[in-house]
Structure formats: C-alpha cells, structure tokens
Write a protein that holds these residues in place. Structure first.
Motif, PDB file in Angstrom:
ATOM      1  N   PRO A 134       0.797  -1.239   0.000  1.00  0.00           N
ATOM      2  CA  PRO A 134       0.000   0.000   0.000  1.00  0.00           C
ATOM      3  C   PRO A 134       0.828   1.289   0.000  1.00  0.00           C
ATOM      4  N   THR A 135       2.159   1.141  -0.033  1.00  0.00           N
ATOM      5  CA  THR A 135       3.018   2.324   0.098  1.00  0.00           C
ATOM      6  C   THR A 135       2.838   3.327  -1.034  1.00  0.00           C
ATOM      7  N   LYS A 136       2.616   2.830  -2.241  1.00  0.00           N
ATOM      8  CA  LYS A 136       2.462   3.742  -3.377  1.00  0.00           C
ATOM      9  C   LYS A 136       1.239   4.637  -3.182  1.00  0.00           C
ATOM     10  N   SER A 137       0.097   4.032  -2.902  1.00  0.00           N
ATOM     11  CA  SER A 137      -1.125   4.824  -2.743  1.00  0.00           C
ATOM     12  C   SER A 137      -1.036   5.762  -1.541  1.00  0.00           C
ATOM     13  N   ASN A 138      -0.418   5.281  -0.456  1.00  0.00           N
ATOM     14  CA  ASN A 138      -0.220   6.146   0.712  1.00  0.00           C
ATOM     15  C   ASN A 138       0.558   7.399   0.319  1.00  0.00           C
ATOM     16  N   SER A 139       1.647   7.173  -0.418  1.00  0.00           N
ATOM     17  CA  SER A 139       2.516   8.270  -0.825  1.00  0.00           C
ATOM     18  C   SER A 139       1.800   9.242  -1.755  1.00  0.00           C
ATOM     19  N   VAL A 140       1.037   8.705  -2.683  1.00  0.00           N
ATOM     20  CA  VAL A 140       0.317   9.566  -3.637  1.00  0.00           C
ATOM     21  C   VAL A 140      -0.705  10.427  -2.905  1.00  0.00           C
ATOM     22  N   ARG A 141      -1.439   9.838  -1.974  1.00  0.00           N
ATOM     23  CA  ARG A 141      -2.431  10.622  -1.225  1.00  0.00           C
ATOM     24  C   ARG A 141      -1.772  11.752  -0.438  1.00  0.00           C
ATOM     25  N   ALA A 142      -0.644  11.437   0.209  1.00  0.00           N
ATOM     26  CA  ALA A 142       0.046  12.464   1.000  1.00  0.00           C
ATOM     27  C   ALA A 142       0.617  13.552   0.105  1.00  0.00           C
ATOM     28  N   GLY A 143       1.269  13.141  -0.980  1.00  0.00           N
ATOM     29  CA  GLY A 143       1.858  14.125  -1.889  1.00  0.00           C
ATOM     30  C   GLY A 143       0.815  14.994  -2.562  1.00  0.00           C
ATOM     31  N   ALA A 144      -0.296  14.374  -2.954  1.00  0.00           N
ATOM     32  CA  ALA A 144      -1.377  15.123  -3.591  1.00  0.00           C
ATOM     33  C   ALA A 144      -1.995  16.109  -2.611  1.00  0.00           C
ATOM     34  N   ALA A 145      -2.144  15.707  -1.351  1.00  0.00           N
ATOM     35  CA  ALA A 145      -2.717  16.589  -0.329  1.00  0.00           C
ATOM     36  C   ALA A 145      -1.806  17.782  -0.073  1.00  0.00           C
ATOM     37  N   ALA A 146      -0.484  17.545  -0.038  1.00  0.00           N
ATOM     38  CA  ALA A 146       0.464  18.640   0.168  1.00  0.00           C
ATOM     39  C   ALA A 146       0.345  19.662  -0.955  1.00  0.00           C
ATOM     40  N   ARG A 147       0.001  19.205  -2.145  1.00  0.00           N
ATOM     41  CA  ARG A 147      -0.170  20.104  -3.284  1.00  0.00           C
ATOM     42  C   ARG A 147      -1.435  20.963  -3.157  1.00  0.00           C
ATOM     43  N   CYS A 148      -2.278  20.622  -2.213  1.00  0.00           N
ATOM     44  CA  CYS A 148      -3.493  21.415  -1.977  1.00  0.00           C
ATOM     45  C   CYS A 148      -3.209  22.638  -1.107  1.00  0.00           C
ATOM     46  N   VAL A 149      -1.978  22.739  -0.610  1.00  0.00           N
ATOM     47  CA  VAL A 149      -1.603  23.839   0.290  1.00  0.00           C
ATOM     48  C   VAL A 149      -0.741  24.832  -0.477  1.00  0.00           C
ATOM     49  N   ALA A 150      -1.248  26.039  -0.642  1.00  0.00           N
ATOM     50  CA  ALA A 150      -0.534  27.052  -1.423  1.00  0.00           C
ATOM     51  C   ALA A 150       0.324  27.982  -0.571  1.00  0.00           C
ATOM     52  N   ASP A 151      -0.031  28.127   0.696  1.00  0.00           N
ATOM     53  CA  ASP A 151       0.725  29.016   1.580  1.00  0.00           C
ATOM     54  C   ASP A 151       1.988  28.310   2.077  1.00  0.00           C
ATOM     55  N   GLY A 152       3.116  28.992   1.974  1.00  0.00           N
ATOM     56  CA  GLY A 152       4.392  28.374   2.313  1.00  0.00           C
ATOM     57  C   GLY A 152       4.519  27.901   3.752  1.00  0.00           C
ATOM     58  N   LYS A 153       4.191  28.740   4.721  1.00  0.00           N
ATOM     59  CA  LYS A 153       4.312  28.355   6.126  1.00  0.00           C
ATOM     60  C   LYS A 153       3.339  27.245   6.478  1.00  0.00           C
ATOM     61  N   GLN A 154       2.141  27.313   5.909  1.00  0.00           N
ATOM     62  CA  GLN A 154       1.165  26.255   6.153  1.00  0.00           C
ATOM     63  C   GLN A 154       1.642  24.942   5.535  1.00  0.00           C
ATOM     64  N   TRP A 155       2.254  25.044   4.370  1.00  0.00           N
ATOM     65  CA  TRP A 155       2.797  23.845   3.714  1.00  0.00           C
ATOM     66  C   TRP A 155       3.848  23.197   4.601  1.00  0.00           C
ATOM     67  N   MET A 156       4.750  23.992   5.164  1.00  0.00           N
ATOM     68  CA  MET A 156       5.812  23.439   6.008  1.00  0.00           C
ATOM     69  C   MET A 156       5.234  22.778   7.247  1.00  0.00           C
ATOM     70  N   ALA A 157       4.231  23.388   7.851  1.00  0.00           N
ATOM     71  CA  ALA A 157       3.602  22.798   9.033  1.00  0.00           C
ATOM     72  C   ALA A 157       2.934  21.468   8.676  1.00  0.00           C
ATOM     73  N   PHE A 158       2.284  21.423   7.514  1.00  0.00           N
ATOM     74  CA  PHE A 158       1.631  20.202   7.045  1.00  0.00           C
ATOM     75  C   PHE A 158       2.679  19.142   6.726  1.00  0.00           C
ATOM     76  N   HIS A 159       3.762  19.549   6.102  1.00  0.00           N
ATOM     77  CA  HIS A 159       4.901  18.693   5.763  1.00  0.00           C
ATOM     78  C   HIS A 159       5.420  17.990   7.021  1.00  0.00           C
ATOM     79  N   GLU A 160       5.581  18.738   8.100  1.00  0.00           N
ATOM     80  CA  GLU A 160       6.086  18.172   9.345  1.00  0.00           C
ATOM     81  C   GLU A 160       5.095  17.167   9.939  1.00  0.00           C
ATOM     82  N   LEU A 161       3.821  17.482   9.863  1.00  0.00           N
ATOM     83  CA  LEU A 161       2.806  16.584  10.411  1.00  0.00           C
ATOM     84  C   LEU A 161       2.701  15.283   9.624  1.00  0.00           C
ATOM     85  N   LEU A 162       2.911  15.358   8.317  1.00  0.00           N
ATOM     86  CA  LEU A 162       2.865  14.147   7.500  1.00  0.00           C
ATOM     87  C   LEU A 162       3.952  13.168   7.926  1.00  0.00           C
TER      88      LEU A 162
END
Length: 252
Positions: A134-162
């Motif tokens: 399931p690693t591929k689908s897990n990774s795609v969902r996380a990466g796709a979700a990160a692309r939903c964040v346009a604000d830089g600081k919010q992206w970094m906070a989301f990045h850390e939580l992932l």
C-alpha cells in the motif's frame, strides 16, 4: 674459605638478591603505571569518540523565524531568503519513506536554520518513489494533499505533520480524513482544501512530477539530497554538524 669470608660472601649474595627483588618490584610498578595510563588514554579516546558522535548527530534547535517559503507551480517548494540563490540544496523525499522521516527528525531543522541564516537555498521535492502497495497509494495521497496547500508556512507545518504521522509500510494510511484533520492542525486556510484532499485532485500531478524528477535526476532512493547537483553522502546527511559544514563550505 674462613668463616668470616663465608659470612661476607653470604651477605653479598643476600644483598644482590635484595637488589634484584627491588628492581623487579620497580619494573612491576612501572608496567602497572603504563597499563593504567594506557587504559585511561583508551577510555578517554572512547569517551571523546562517543562525545563527538553524540554532538555531531544532535539535532539543531530552531534559530528563529523560517525563511520565506514559496510553493512552486510544479509542486516543488523553495525556502530561501530574498536574493539567496546559492548554494542550492535539493531534497528529494517521499512522505511514506521511513528514512525520509528520520532525516526530517534529525536534520530537518538544520535545513531550516541554514535557509533562515541566508546560507542556502533549500528546495523540497515531494515525490512518490514506491511502486508496491500500500506504500504507493499512501505516498500519492500524502503528496497530492500537500499540493493542496498554497501558503508556504502552512505547507511546512503540514509537511512536518505528515512525517510525524507516517503510517506503517505494511498498511493503508494517509487517509483523506486524516489528511484533512492534519490540515486543520497545520492551520491550512485554503477554502477548497478538504475537497481537494477528498477528491485526490492532484494525484495525477503528483505521479507525473515524480516520474519527471526521478528520470531527470536519476533518483533510485529516498531521501536523496543534492548540494549544487552533487549527492550528499548519508554519513553527513544524518549528522547535522557535518551537514552544516558541507553546505556552508560549498558557499566559500
């Protein structure tokens, strides 16, 4: 030989024996002192080695505010002070990759500090390198979700939580509900974030970008971190002190 001569000879022999015994005792004390000194030096050397290893692998503390963070149209994320263009640190990572999680834990703050100090331009490349489930689908969902964040600081906070909430490689994870919850925790304010995550809107873009980057940069493992185009060895990558030295040295 007279009695007096025999007594004199016996006394001489006894003195010689006493001198020899004393000499042996001195030699023994010298050897013991040498062994103890050598042992102390060895213990000190081991202690110094342990101290160096511990200090070089100790994660840095946050030095202050983050450098400006800009989410690029292709999904890459740039963290750098205005006008800083070199040295360039490219981080190729997969949110499902355990080694990437460890890199973020150990050296993530070093990258942030160097960018904040104006000593590096740091570029994140969230990719999907796994081909098995399931690693591929897990990774795609996380990466796709990160692309939903346009604000830089919010992206970094989301990045850390992932990375903090990375699922096991043997089970499905990074579910839409989890991702939306972490988005709220990260302070993501985009009104369409939940819908973007639920629909997997950016899944194709995540896979397309991943293939492009993997092919162009010849990435065969994550994390891969390149300094001005040259891969940084793992021995330095997971040692914040050595990592800092390598990056700041490239600026000279």
């Amino acid at each position: 030989m007279s009695k007096a001569e025999r007594t004199s000879a016996k006394t001489a022999r006894e003195k010689i024996k006493e001198q020899q015994a004393a000499a042996r005792a001195r030699d023994k004390r010298k050897r013991i002192t040498t062994y103890v000194t050598a042992g102390a030096v060895a213990v000190a050397a081991v202690g110094l080695g342990w101290w160096y290893a511990a200090s070089s692998s100790r994660s840095e503390e946050a030095a202050g505010d983050l450098a400006p963070i800009t989410v690029q149209a292709d999904g890459a994320v740039v963290m750098a002070k205005q006008g800083v263009t070199a040295p360039v640190v490219d981080i190729y990572e997969d949110f499902q990759c355990p080694a990437c999680k460890e890199l973020e834990r150990v050296s993530g703050q070093t990258f942030k500090n160097l960018a904040a100090e104006g000593k590096a331009k740091v570029v994140y490349h969230p990719i999907t390198i796994f081909s098995q489930e399931p690693t591929k689908s897990n990774s795609v969902r996380a990466g796709a979700a990160a692309r939903c964040v346009a604000d830089g600081k919010q992206w970094m906070a989301f990045h850390e939580l992932l990375f903090q909430n990375q699922p096991s490689e043997t089970e499905a994870g990074f579910t839409p509900d989890q991702l939306k919850s972490w988005g709220k925790q990260a302070g993501v304010s985009a009104p369409d974030f939940d819908q973007c995550v639920t629909t997997g809107k950016n899944s194709d873009a995540q896979l397309s970008y991943s293939k492009k980057v993997i092919d162009a940069q010849k990435i065969n493992h994550t994390p891969t971190v390149k300094l001005n185009g040259t891969e940084i060895d793992n021995s330095a990558l997971f040692s914040p002190q050595e990592l800092r030295q390598a990056i700041t040295g490239a600026a000279k």
